[in-house]
Design a protein around this motif. Sequence first.
Motif, PDB file in Angstrom:
ATOM      1  N   ASN A   1       0.830  -1.218   0.000  1.00 19.35           N
ATOM      2  CA  ASN A   1       0.000   0.000   0.000  1.00 19.35           C
ATOM      3  C   ASN A   1       0.860   1.262   0.000  1.00 19.35           C
ATOM      4  N   LEU A   2       1.940   1.206   0.744  1.00 17.28           N
ATOM      5  CA  LEU A   2       2.836   2.367   0.781  1.00 17.28           C
ATOM      6  C   LEU A   2       3.502   2.598  -0.567  1.00 17.28           C
ATOM      7  N   LEU A   3       3.722   1.508  -1.311  1.00 14.62           N
ATOM      8  CA  LEU A   3       4.377   1.641  -2.611  1.00 14.62           C
ATOM      9  C   LEU A   3       3.498   2.373  -3.613  1.00 14.62           C
ATOM     10  N   VAL A   4       2.193   2.277  -3.457  1.00 19.87           N
ATOM     11  CA  VAL A   4       1.274   2.936  -4.384  1.00 19.87           C
ATOM     12  C   VAL A   4       1.343   4.451  -4.263  1.00 19.87           C
ATOM     13  N   HIS A   5       1.836   4.969  -3.132  1.00 27.03           N
ATOM     14  CA  HIS A   5       1.899   6.428  -2.927  1.00 27.03           C
ATOM     15  C   HIS A   5       2.839   7.116  -3.905  1.00 27.03           C
ATOM     16  N   LYS A   6       3.741   6.331  -4.504  1.00 30.65           N
ATOM     17  CA  LYS A   6       4.678   6.843  -5.516  1.00 30.65           C
ATOM     18  C   LYS A   6       5.561   7.978  -4.978  1.00 30.65           C
ATOM     19  N   ASP A   7       5.879   7.920  -3.699  1.00 31.59           N
ATOM     20  CA  ASP A   7       6.882   8.814  -3.115  1.00 31.59           C
ATOM     21  C   ASP A   7       8.251   8.176  -3.327  1.00 31.59           C
ATOM     22  N   LEU A   8       9.168   8.884  -3.957  1.00 33.52           N
ATOM     23  CA  LEU A   8      10.442   8.300  -4.364  1.00 33.52           C
ATOM     24  C   LEU A   8      11.193   7.696  -3.179  1.00 33.52           C
ATOM     25  N   LEU A   9      11.385   8.490  -2.144  1.00 36.11           N
ATOM     26  CA  LEU A   9      12.123   7.984  -0.985  1.00 36.11           C
ATOM     27  C   LEU A   9      11.390   6.823  -0.328  1.00 36.11           C
ATOM     28  N   LEU A  10      10.084   6.974  -0.182  1.00 34.97           N
ATOM     29  CA  LEU A  10       9.299   5.909   0.441  1.00 34.97           C
ATOM     30  C   LEU A  10       9.286   4.651  -0.426  1.00 34.97           C
ATOM     31  N   SER A  11       9.175   4.795  -1.745  1.00 34.71           N
ATOM     32  CA  SER A  11       9.157   3.643  -2.646  1.00 34.71           C
ATOM     33  C   SER A  11      10.460   2.860  -2.571  1.00 34.71           C
ATOM     34  N   GLN A  12      11.566   3.583  -2.570  1.00 36.16           N
ATOM     35  CA  GLN A  12      12.854   2.898  -2.484  1.00 36.16           C
ATOM     36  C   GLN A  12      12.992   2.140  -1.170  1.00 36.16           C
ATOM     37  N   ALA A  13      12.552   2.759  -0.067  1.00 39.20           N
ATOM     38  CA  ALA A  13      12.634   2.090   1.229  1.00 39.20           C
ATOM     39  C   ALA A  13      11.705   0.882   1.289  1.00 39.20           C
ATOM     40  N   VAL A  14      10.526   0.998   0.714  1.00 36.46           N
ATOM     41  CA  VAL A  14       9.557  -0.102   0.750  1.00 36.46           C
ATOM     42  C   VAL A  14      10.070  -1.296  -0.044  1.00 36.46           C
ATOM     43  N   VAL A  15      10.557  -1.068  -1.267  1.00 33.53           N
ATOM     44  CA  VAL A  15      11.075  -2.158  -2.091  1.00 33.53           C
ATOM     45  C   VAL A  15      12.256  -2.830  -1.412  1.00 33.53           C
ATOM     46  N   ALA A  16      13.153  -1.997  -0.830  1.00 37.23           N
ATOM     47  CA  ALA A  16      14.296  -2.580  -0.127  1.00 37.23           C
ATOM     48  C   ALA A  16      13.839  -3.421   1.062  1.00 37.23           C
ATOM     49  N   CYS A  17      12.830  -2.955   1.773  1.00 43.30           N
ATOM     50  CA  CYS A  17      12.322  -3.705   2.924  1.00 43.30           C
ATOM     51  C   CYS A  17      11.653  -5.010   2.462  1.00 43.30           C
ATOM     52  N   LEU A  18      10.905  -4.959   1.351  1.00 48.85           N
ATOM     53  CA  LEU A  18      10.289  -6.171   0.817  1.00 48.85           C
ATOM     54  C   LEU A  18      11.358  -7.178   0.396  1.00 48.85           C
ATOM     55  N   GLU A  19      12.412  -6.682  -0.247  1.00 50.87           N
ATOM     56  CA  GLU A  19      13.495  -7.577  -0.639  1.00 50.87           C
ATOM     57  C   GLU A  19      14.124  -8.252   0.568  1.00 50.87           C
ATOM     58  N   THR A  20      14.419  -7.460   1.582  1.00 54.03           N
ATOM     59  CA  THR A  20      15.028  -8.043   2.778  1.00 54.03           C
ATOM     60  C   THR A  20      14.090  -9.026   3.459  1.00 54.03           C
ATOM     61  N   LEU A  21      12.804  -8.694   3.473  1.00 51.33           N
ATOM     62  CA  LEU A  21      11.833  -9.590   4.086  1.00 51.33           C
ATOM     63  C   LEU A  21      11.751 -10.919   3.328  1.00 51.33           C
ATOM     64  N   VAL A  22      11.731 -10.845   1.989  1.00 48.45           N
ATOM     65  CA  VAL A  22      11.678 -12.073   1.195  1.00 48.45           C
ATOM     66  C   VAL A  22      12.954 -12.884   1.382  1.00 48.45           C
ATOM     67  N   GLU A  23      14.108 -12.161   1.463  1.00 46.22           N
ATOM     68  CA  GLU A  23      15.365 -12.857   1.722  1.00 46.22           C
ATOM     69  C   GLU A  23      15.306 -13.603   3.052  1.00 46.22           C
ATOM     70  N   TYR A  24      14.779 -12.915   4.065  1.00 46.78           N
ATOM     71  CA  TYR A  24      14.653 -13.535   5.384  1.00 46.78           C
ATOM     72  C   TYR A  24      13.729 -14.745   5.322  1.00 46.78           C
ATOM     73  N   LEU A  25      12.586 -14.604   4.625  1.00 43.71           N
ATOM     74  CA  LEU A  25      11.645 -15.720   4.514  1.00 43.71           C
ATOM     75  C   LEU A  25      12.240 -16.867   3.690  1.00 43.71           C
ATOM     76  N   TYR A  26      13.050 -16.495   2.647  1.00 46.53           N
ATOM     77  CA  TYR A  26      13.660 -17.523   1.806  1.00 46.53           C
ATOM     78  C   TYR A  26      14.606 -18.403   2.604  1.00 46.53           C
ATOM     79  N   VAL A  27      15.288 -17.766   3.586  1.00 49.38           N
ATOM     80  CA  VAL A  27      16.199 -18.537   4.439  1.00 49.38           C
ATOM     81  C   VAL A  27      15.425 -19.359   5.460  1.00 49.38           C
ATOM     82  N   LYS A  28      14.379 -18.781   6.016  1.00 47.91           N
ATOM     83  CA  LYS A  28      13.634 -19.435   7.090  1.00 47.91           C
ATOM     84  C   LYS A  28      12.683 -20.508   6.550  1.00 47.91           C
ATOM     85  N   ASN A  29      11.929 -20.145   5.513  1.00 49.08           N
ATOM     86  CA  ASN A  29      10.915 -21.059   4.982  1.00 49.08           C
ATOM     87  C   ASN A  29      10.651 -20.667   3.535  1.00 49.08           C
ATOM     88  N   GLN A  30      11.214 -21.482   2.566  1.00 50.25           N
ATOM     89  CA  GLN A  30      11.089 -21.121   1.149  1.00 50.25           C
ATOM     90  C   GLN A  30       9.643 -21.137   0.673  1.00 50.25           C
TER      91      GLN A  30
END
Length: 1142
Positions: free
Chosen positions: A1049-1078
Motif C-alpha cells: 500500500n505504501l508503494l502505491v503512494h509513488k513517493d520516491l524515498l518511500l518507494s525505495q525504502a519499501v522495495v528494499a524492505c520487501l526484498e530483505t523480508l523475502v530474503e529472510y523468509l527464503y532462508v527461514k521457509n522457502q
Amino acid sequence: MAAGVPVPVPCGDHGPRWALPLRPPLCLACAVETLGDGSLVRKKHVLSRLQDALAWQALPVVQLLAPDERVCMHLIGTLFGKSFAEAWFLVRLVVELKSEQYLYCILDESQKELCKATTMRSSLPTFSLLGKLADAIPGFYVMSHSMDHLLMGLTYPNERIKAAVCYLYGKLYSSPVGTERLSGHFEERLCGVFLNTLGCAQTKELQINCLGLLKELLKSDHFVSIFMNNLKTEEESENTDFLEGENPLPLVLKKLLLTRDEMLQAASSHCMAAVLVHSPSRYAPAFIHADVPEFLFECLLCKSEVVIWSVYCCLLLLTEERLFFSKCHTVYGIESLVKSLQGVLLLNNVELHKQGLLLFTEIMKRQPVEIKLFTNRGVCIEAIDVLMETVNCPVLEVAVEAVQAVAAFLRKDHLSSPPVPYEELQKLLEAVLKRCADLSPPQSTNRNLGRAPQRQGQFLLNTLESFRNACRLAVEFQGDFMAQENAFTAPNSESKDTLSNFSEFLLRICDSLCIPMVMSYLERAVSPSVTEVFISTLNTLFAVVPSMRNKFSKKLGMRTFLIISCLLIFLFLEQEMSELLQKGLPQLNYTIAESLLLLSETPEPFFLDQSLCSHQHCFLLLLYFAYTFGDRFVPDAELFLAVRNFLLSAQDHGDCPPPHILRAALYLLAVCQDKDKALDMRSLSTIRRILDNLPDLSLVYVHCPLLLKFFLHYPELMGKCGHQVLQLWFSWEDCKQTEVEEADFGSSDQLTSANPLLPILKSNTSILLILLDLVCSSSVEVAWKVLMTLRTFLERNEDVLVCDLLRSRFLQILQQLLVETELSVPFLANRNLPILLSLLFLVQLRSKGIRELDSTDFKLLHQVCNLCGKCTPRDTDLLQPSLNFLYWSLHQTTPCSQQRAAAVLLSNVSLLELLQKVLECTWLWSSPSRPACLSSEDALLCSGWLLVASLLLYQHRYNTEVHQTLSVDLTEVLNAVIFRNKKPVLLLVSIMQFLRAVLRQNFSSSLLVIAGQNTAPSATQPQPSSLQDSALHPLAMQQVFSLVVSLQNLLVHKDLLLSQAVVACLETLVEYLYVKNQDVALHVASQPWHRFLLFTLLSGGQKSFLQPEVLRMMTLVSSRRVGCSPSFLIRWYNARGLVIGS
C-alpha cells in the motif's frame, strides 16, 4: 587771526602758498614729494600729518589742491595701491574734492592695478579701496570690465580677499540703481559663485560680509526667485564648486544656524525671513525639505533676544505652509518653543513676549488633528505654566496674546495623551477668568469709555472662546475611557485629577465668574460676537455634566431643555518623532579641487590663518560626515587618491593623525576603494604603522560593510587588524537580524545585503579561521553571532571546501564550550553548542568521497558521544546535529576507520542508554496532524533509528564488542509500519531501515534484544500454525502478511524515498523468509496483488519501467519462477548494465 590758530609758515623751497596751518607747520608740496621719494619712516609720518589735516582742517587742504589738477593727479597716483592708511586718506580726499574726474582717475588706476597684479593677493588693497569708495560715495559703481576681477576674487582661496569683494558687492547692490544695473551680472555669473562662497566661508569677516550682500540681494523679488529656483547657467553647471542640492540657499543658511555664533544665527534667520516674506507658500517647502525648522527650534534655546526674535519671525512665516506640520517639525520643536517662552518671560521685552505667544498660537491652531503635539506630559504642564504666567502679565497686550494662545491650546488632540492634566487646566482657566474679571470697570462707570471698553471686549471675547473650548474638551473626553478615569492612580485611593471633577469645576466657575462677568459687560456695551460665543458656551455646558442639566437650567432661570452635542471622533495615527543629530560641519574656504590638493600638500603653499594640518583635518571630517549621509560631492577615485596621499604625507612628516581623523580617512578609503586601483605596499605599510600606534582599534572603527571589506581585502591589514575588526563587527551587529536572516531572505542578493560578510568569506576562506578564534575568545553573544554567520555561509555555499581547514578548530571550540557548559547552571545552558554541532555536521557533509578518519576525527567523535550521553531526548537542538554527525562518521569513511568508529560508539554506554530512550519516545510522543510535517522531535527520532540501524549493521559486520544492549519491542516496530499512525514519511523510512537491519541479522544481534513478539491483539494477529511460527520466529505468519500488505500500500503512494525504502524492505523480508521457509517466501512473492501493483507502477509514463524501484519490484516478483533469491537476480541485472540498486 583768532588766538590758538596756527599761522602758515612758508617753506624755503616752495613758498607760502603750500603751507598748511598746522603745529608744527607742514608744507603740502614737501609732503607730496616725501610720499613719492622719501623713506618709509618719513612717509608714515607725513601721511599721519596729512590725515590729521584732512580730518580737522579739510578746507585749507582742499583749497590748496583743488585749483591745481596736476598736483591732485600726482598725489592720487602716489597714494594709490599703497597701505590701508593711504587708501583711507585717498578716499577722504576724493570725497572732499567732490570731483568725478578724480573718482574716474581712481577707477582707472584700480583697473590698471587689477590687470597688472601678478597674484590675486596683491589685489587686496585695490578691492579694499573700492569698497571704501562705495561706502563713502552714494551711487558708486565700478566699470563693467572690473567685474571679472571681482568674480576671480570670489573664487580665490583667500578669505580676506573674498571678504573685501563681498563688501564691495554689498555696497554696489545696496542702491536701486546698482541693483538694476547689475541684475544681469548676478543672474548670469554671480549667483552660483556667491552661494559657494557663502557656503564655504570660514572666517567671521567673510561670513558677515556675505550675509550683508545676501541681505541686500534678498530685497529684490527677482533675485530671491533666482536663488530659490536654483537657476544654473552653463558655466555654473560645469563648476564643481557650485553647491549640490535642490535649493542651495536653504542649505547654506542652515549651516550658519549650526554655528555657535549668535550674530550669524540671527543674520541667517533674518535672511530666511527675508526670503519667506516674498511668498511663504512658494519658498517655504524648500526650507522645510532641508530640515531648517529643526535647527531654528534649536536656536530658540540661546539667550540672544535678536536671535530669538529673528527665529520667531521665520517660524511664523513657515507656519503658513501645511508641510511644516505634516513633516512633524512642530512635534520636534514644541519643547524648545516652550522652554524659549520660559526664558523670554524673564526678559523685559514686551514685543518678544507677544511674538513668541503669537507663534505658539499659530502652531496650536494649525497643528493637524492626527498628529499629537504633546506626547510628553511634562512638556504639556510646562506649556500650561507659561500660559498662566503670561495671562497674569501686567502688560495688557501680552495678556491678550496669552488668552488667544489658551484658546488654541484647549483642543482634544493637544491634551488627549493620558493622564490628562485636569488640575493644571482648572488653574489655567481660573487664572484667565480672574484676569478678565480684573479688567472689568465698576458698573457705575459710564458706558462710553473710549478705547477701554473695546480692549476689554476683545479680551472678554478671547476669554469666552477659551472657556468654550474647555467645555467642548470636557464633552469630547466623555467618549474616551482613558480620559475619564486618569491612569497612574494608586489602588484604593481617590484621585481628584478626573474628568468628573473637571466638569463640575466648569459648572461652578461659570456660575461664579463667567456669567456675572459677561452680564456686567453686556449691561454697558452691545457686542453680538460676545453674545454669540456666550450662548454657544452655555449650550455646551448642558452636555458637560448630563446628570446636572436640570439643576443648571434652573440656575439659569429656564425650563429644562436638551442640547444635542456632536462629538467629534478623531483618528490618531502614532507618529514617530525623528531627531536629526548632526554636529557642526567644518567650513573651508577652498574649492573642491583645491581641497583635494590640500590633503597632500606641505604647510607652505596653503598656510594662511591656520595650519595646513588643521585644514586637512577639517576637510576630512567634512567629507566623512557628507559620505555618512550619502552626499558624495567628490569623485570617488580622486578622493581615494587624495586620502591615500594624506596618510603618506602625514607619515613622511612624522605626524600621527588623531583617532577621529584617522577614522574619517579609513572610512573614506573604504567607501572609495572599488573606484580605484588597490593600495600599494607603501600605502599599506603606512596604514599599518599608523594603526600600530593606536591603543584600541575601536577608536577608528565605523560599523560599515565597506570598512569591513577594506580591512579583510588586504592580507597585510587582515593579519594585523582582522581579529579586532571582526570582533567589533559582530559586537555591533543585530542579534535578531542574524537569527532570522536565513528564513527571511530567500534570494542570495537579499541575504548578501542582510549579511555582507558572506561574499567576503566566499572570496577569502582564511577568514573562517579568524571567526573560529572569535568563537573561543569572545563573549557568548558574539560567539553566537559568529556561529550563525558560519552556518548560513556553509548552507548557502556547498561548493566551498573548508573541511580540513575547520575540523581541528571545531575540536578546540567544542572542548572549550563543553568545559564552560559543565560549569553552567542549568546544564547545557549555552545556546552556542547546538549551532556549533550543526556546523560540525555541515562541514562533514561538505567532505567529498570516502576518506580515512584521523586523530582529530576520533577526538571529535569521542567528544560528541560524551555530549550525547549527558543529554535527554528533550534536548533536540543538541541531539539532532550530534546524531547526524555520528551517523555520517560511520558511513563516510573507509572500512578500517568504520570499524574503529563503530567501536568508539558501542563502547559509550551513556550514548547507548540515550539511544534506548530516543527509541522509546517513538511510541510516547504524539504525531503531528499532517504526516508531511516533520517536527524537531520527529527529526530526532529519524536520526536515532538510522543510527541504531547502522550500529546493528557494523557491529555485526566487524563483530565489535558490546558494553550495553538495546531493547526494542518488535510488535511496536511492526505496527508502526503496518498502521503508520500519521507518522511522517522520513520517520517511516527510518524505522524500515532499522527493520531491514534486524531482518538481515535474522533477529540475532549481541547489540539488540527483541521483546514483545506475538503480543498483538487477536483481531489483527490470528493464531498461525505452530510450524510456520516456529520457522519464522520471532515473526508470526500473520505479522508477515500484514507487513507485506502494508508495504504494498505504501508503494502505491509513488513517493520516491518511500518507494525505495519499501522495495528494499520487501526484498530483505523475502530474503529472510527464503532462508527461514522457502514455501512462505514463494507464497509471499506470488501474491496476485503484485501484478496489479506492477501495472499501477508502470502507468506513470514511458520512463516508469526504467525506475530502479520498479525494476527491483519486478525482480522480486519474478524470482519465484527461477528458483533463486532476489539478491542473485539483482546482481545479475547490475552485471549487465541495468543498475537497479541494492
